[in-house]
Design a protein around this motif. Structure first.
Motif, PDB file in Angstrom:
ATOM      1  N   ALA A 180       0.825  -1.191   0.045  1.00  0.00           N
ATOM      2  CA  ALA A 180       0.160   0.038   0.045  1.00  0.00           C
ATOM      3  C   ALA A 180       0.891   1.226  -0.037  1.00  0.00           C
ATOM      4  CB  ALA A 180      -0.762   0.078   1.066  1.00  0.00           C
ATOM      5  N   ASP A 181       0.690   2.183  -0.920  1.00  0.00           N
ATOM      6  CA  ASP A 181       1.280   3.395  -0.890  1.00  0.00           C
ATOM      7  C   ASP A 181       0.519   4.530  -0.293  1.00  0.00           C
ATOM      8  OD1 ASP A 181       2.611   5.753  -1.596  1.00  0.00           O
ATOM      9  OD2 ASP A 181       1.910   5.826  -3.773  1.00  0.00           O
ATOM     10  N   ILE A 182       0.899   4.770   1.049  1.00  0.00           N
ATOM     11  CA  ILE A 182       0.038   5.969   1.727  1.00  0.00           C
ATOM     12  C   ILE A 182       0.775   7.440   1.253  1.00  0.00           C
ATOM     13  CG2 ILE A 182      -0.629   6.619   3.784  1.00  0.00           C
ATOM     14  CD1 ILE A 182      -1.439   3.567   2.998  1.00  0.00           C
ATOM     15  N   PRO A 183      -0.362   8.075   1.115  1.00  0.00           N
ATOM     16  CA  PRO A 183       0.313   9.487   0.736  1.00  0.00           C
ATOM     17  C   PRO A 183       1.146  10.100   1.928  1.00  0.00           C
ATOM     18  CG  PRO A 183      -2.238   9.234   0.101  1.00  0.00           C
ATOM     19  CD  PRO A 183      -1.666   8.128   0.748  1.00  0.00           C
ATOM     20  N   GLY A 184       2.131  10.965   1.350  1.00  0.00           N
ATOM     21  CA  GLY A 184       3.149  11.456   2.219  1.00  0.00           C
ATOM     22  C   GLY A 184       2.470  12.067   3.675  1.00  0.00           C
ATOM     23  N   LEU A 185       3.031  11.893   4.639  1.00  0.00           N
ATOM     24  CA  LEU A 185       2.653  12.429   6.083  1.00  0.00           C
ATOM     25  C   LEU A 185       3.398  13.558   6.604  1.00  0.00           C
ATOM     26  CD1 LEU A 185       2.445   9.008   7.940  1.00  0.00           C
ATOM     27  CD2 LEU A 185       0.605  10.279   6.660  1.00  0.00           C
ATOM     28  N   ILE A 186       2.884  14.519   7.090  1.00  0.00           N
ATOM     29  CA  ILE A 186       3.474  15.789   7.550  1.00  0.00           C
ATOM     30  C   ILE A 186       3.489  15.864   9.110  1.00  0.00           C
ATOM     31  CG2 ILE A 186       3.517  16.989   5.419  1.00  0.00           C
ATOM     32  CD1 ILE A 186       1.473  18.737   6.547  1.00  0.00           C
TER      33      ILE A 186
ATOM     34  N   LEU B  24      -3.793   7.864   7.647  1.00  0.00           N
ATOM     35  CA  LEU B  24      -3.183   7.048   8.748  1.00  0.00           C
ATOM     36  C   LEU B  24      -3.890   5.778   9.062  1.00  0.00           C
ATOM     37  CD1 LEU B  24      -1.662   9.710  10.994  1.00  0.00           C
ATOM     38  CD2 LEU B  24      -0.238   7.919   9.913  1.00  0.00           C
ATOM     39  N   ARG B  25      -5.225   6.165   8.696  1.00  0.00           N
ATOM     40  CA  ARG B  25      -6.166   4.845   9.207  1.00  0.00           C
ATOM     41  C   ARG B  25      -6.028   3.503   8.233  1.00  0.00           C
ATOM     42  NH1 ARG B  25     -11.023   8.114   7.490  1.00  0.00           N
ATOM     43  NH2 ARG B  25     -11.521   7.308   5.361  1.00  0.00           N
ATOM     44  N   HIS B  26      -5.418   3.909   7.206  1.00  0.00           N
ATOM     45  CA  HIS B  26      -5.071   3.033   6.104  1.00  0.00           C
ATOM     46  C   HIS B  26      -4.026   1.921   6.343  1.00  0.00           C
ATOM     47  CE1 HIS B  26      -8.333   3.917   3.437  1.00  0.00           C
ATOM     48  NE2 HIS B  26      -8.131   5.122   3.222  1.00  0.00           N
ATOM     49  N   ILE B  27      -3.172   2.499   7.160  1.00  0.00           N
ATOM     50  CA  ILE B  27      -1.816   1.857   7.870  1.00  0.00           C
ATOM     51  C   ILE B  27      -2.149   0.844   8.857  1.00  0.00           C
ATOM     52  CG2 ILE B  27       0.484   2.041   8.489  1.00  0.00           C
ATOM     53  CD1 ILE B  27       0.213   5.056   7.734  1.00  0.00           C
ATOM     54  N   GLU B  28      -3.423   1.044   9.505  1.00  0.00           N
ATOM     55  CA  GLU B  28      -3.744   0.225  10.762  1.00  0.00           C
ATOM     56  C   GLU B  28      -3.678  -1.264  10.398  1.00  0.00           C
ATOM     57  OE1 GLU B  28      -7.120   1.604  12.539  1.00  0.00           O
ATOM     58  OE2 GLU B  28      -6.305   3.652  12.605  1.00  0.00           O
ATOM     59  N   ARG B  29      -4.359  -1.664   9.102  1.00  0.00           N
ATOM     60  CA  ARG B  29      -4.336  -3.148   8.774  1.00  0.00           C
ATOM     61  C   ARG B  29      -3.116  -3.679   8.490  1.00  0.00           C
ATOM     62  NH1 ARG B  29      -9.677  -4.582   9.558  1.00  0.00           N
ATOM     63  NH2 ARG B  29     -11.284  -2.959   9.306  1.00  0.00           N
ATOM     64  N   CYS B  30      -2.072  -2.961   7.820  1.00  0.00           N
ATOM     65  CA  CYS B  30      -0.978  -3.309   7.207  1.00  0.00           C
ATOM     66  C   CYS B  30      -0.016  -4.167   8.560  1.00  0.00           C
ATOM     67  CB  CYS B  30       0.041  -2.216   6.834  1.00  0.00           C
ATOM     68  SG  CYS B  30      -0.614  -1.362   5.701  1.00  0.00           S
ATOM     69  N   ARG B  31       0.493  -5.311   7.929  1.00  0.00           N
ATOM     70  CA  ARG B  31       1.152  -6.369   9.125  1.00  0.00           C
ATOM     71  C   ARG B  31       2.503  -5.813   9.250  1.00  0.00           C
ATOM     72  NH1 ARG B  31       1.470 -11.717   6.088  1.00  0.00           N
ATOM     73  NH2 ARG B  31       2.217 -12.293   7.941  1.00  0.00           N
ATOM     74  N   ALA B  32       3.032  -5.111   8.384  1.00  0.00           N
ATOM     75  CA  ALA B  32       4.407  -4.449   8.597  1.00  0.00           C
ATOM     76  C   ALA B  32       4.570  -3.071   7.716  1.00  0.00           C
ATOM     77  CB  ALA B  32       5.624  -5.316   8.330  1.00  0.00           C
ATOM     78  N   LEU B  33       5.657  -2.261   8.239  1.00  0.00           N
ATOM     79  CA  LEU B  33       5.692  -0.976   7.531  1.00  0.00           C
ATOM     80  C   LEU B  33       7.030  -0.905   6.946  1.00  0.00           C
ATOM     81  CD1 LEU B  33       4.108   1.161  10.246  1.00  0.00           C
ATOM     82  CD2 LEU B  33       3.129   0.462   8.400  1.00  0.00           C
ATOM     83  N   VAL B  34       7.262  -0.329   5.863  1.00  0.00           N
ATOM     84  CA  VAL B  34       8.314   0.422   5.042  1.00  0.00           C
ATOM     85  C   VAL B  34       8.467   1.638   5.105  1.00  0.00           C
ATOM     86  CG1 VAL B  34       9.910  -0.209   2.826  1.00  0.00           C
ATOM     87  CG2 VAL B  34       8.178  -2.025   3.600  1.00  0.00           C
TER      88      VAL B  34
END
Length: 338
Positions: free
Chosen positions: A213-219, A233-243
């Motif tokens: 998942a490509d999440i728009p840039g955070l500031i 940020l809510r779309h990251i909550e279900r990701c098993r890991a982060l890059v």
């Protein structure tokens, strides 16, 4: 365009009315009651469709209703039940009752169903009211109204890995390099204004994949809604890991400061996000002027956060092959094989 929220009214079918009827047969001048019950109203049901990835079908309509039950008939015939209305929703849909905020369901599995509005019960026919003292009742019940409620639906994307970082860190370029997804790519911040999903194949294994998942840039202040951060940020909550991607072609501010800011935003949004497995990736190595210093800076950040690091150039392909192996290692060996 990704539609990740919708407000909709659902209305189940009313129950059919009961029937007042009496037997009418030759040589039976005073037949007893034989009015049937009304049919039950249809339900409104949400069903998970794995082929959907947006709430557009709900966003484009304000009301979903089901069929009412048919009235009862003579000869003790129950009215036909109303047809159920099914609505397809994407995996990751959370359904809330708008007024109370109560979560009615979290729909994540293909084919999973949730009854969001129950049909009304059919009314009783007069045959139900016959007694020893009242053998010819002329009473029947009306059907009960179907349930009606206003729902708020929210979509949280389901992915194995989430790409996070500041705007213009190279997330969309990497996604387009690793998968068939084609998000907009340009050399300015906030190019990506909505999340994108891409399917990545394991090296040499066509049937082993992961979803990126490509999440728009955070500031800074994203957890408070800055730059639409709360929506992303809510779309990251279900990701098993982060890059976590950090641009090494610029040194102002230093990589350590940029990484710390993103980690703080993740923790402020949900402490569990900061505890998730992650990989730190330095990007844009093709544009780095002092490669040795960039590698030292990235290694220092990795040591400070006790996380594995890697460098790539999504433009030239440098380091991308090894990154693929690291991504599948990050998700673990227990992944389901599709």
């Amino acid at each position: 365009m990704l539609i990740d929220s919708a407000r909709i009214t659902v209305r189940a079918g009313n129950g059919g009315n009961g029937c007042v009827s009496f037997r009418r047969e030759k040589f039976v001048p005073h037949g007893g009651p034989n009015g049937g019950d009304g049919g039950r109203g249809g339900d409104v049901i949400f069903v998970v469709n794995p082929n959907l990835n947006t709430l557009l079908s709900l966003h484009s309509q304000s009301l979903v209703s089901a069929e009412r039950g048919r009235n009862g008939l003579g000869s003790n015939k129950t009215g036909a039940g109303g047809r159920t209305t099914t609505v397809d929703v994407p995996p990751g849909t959370i359904v809330r009752e708008a007024q109370s905020g109560e979560v009615l369901g979290d729909l994540t599995e293909a084919g999973q169903q949730l009854v969001v509005a129950h049909g009304g019960r059919g009314g009783r026919g007069n045959a139900r009211f016959a007694t020893a003292t009242n053998r010819a009742p002329r009473r029947a019940d009306n059907g009960q109204p179907g349930q009606e409620r206003i729902l708020e639906c929210e979509l949280k994307l389901i992915a194995d890995l989430g790409l996070v970082g500041l705007p213009n860190a190279g997330k969309s370029t990497l996604l387009s390099r690793l998968s068939a997804a084609r998000p907009k790519v340009a050399d300015y911040p906030f190019t990506t204004l909505e999340p994108y999903l891409g399917v990545v194949k394991a090296p040499g294994e066509d049937y082993r994949t992961l979803v990126l998942a490509d999440i728009p840039g955070l500031i800074e202040g994203a957890h408070e809604g800055a730059g639409l951060g709360a929506q992303f940020l809510r779309h990251i909550e279900r990701c098993r890991a982060l890059v976590h991607l950090v641009d090494l072609s610029t040194v102002d501010p230093p990589p350590a400061e940029r990484v710390t800011m993103i980690r703080d935003e993740l923790f402020a949004h949900s402490p569990s996000l900061a505890e998730r497995r992650w990989l730190l990736v330095g990007t844009k190595m093709d544009a780095v002027l002092d490669r040795d210093q960039a590698l030292i800076d990235l290694a220092d950040v990795g040591s400070a956060f006790d996380v594995e690091t890697h460098t790539i150039s999504a433009v030239t392909g440098e380091g991308v092959a090894k990154l693929l192996h690291l991504l599948f290692d990050l998700t673990g060996d227990e992944r389901e094989v599709y």
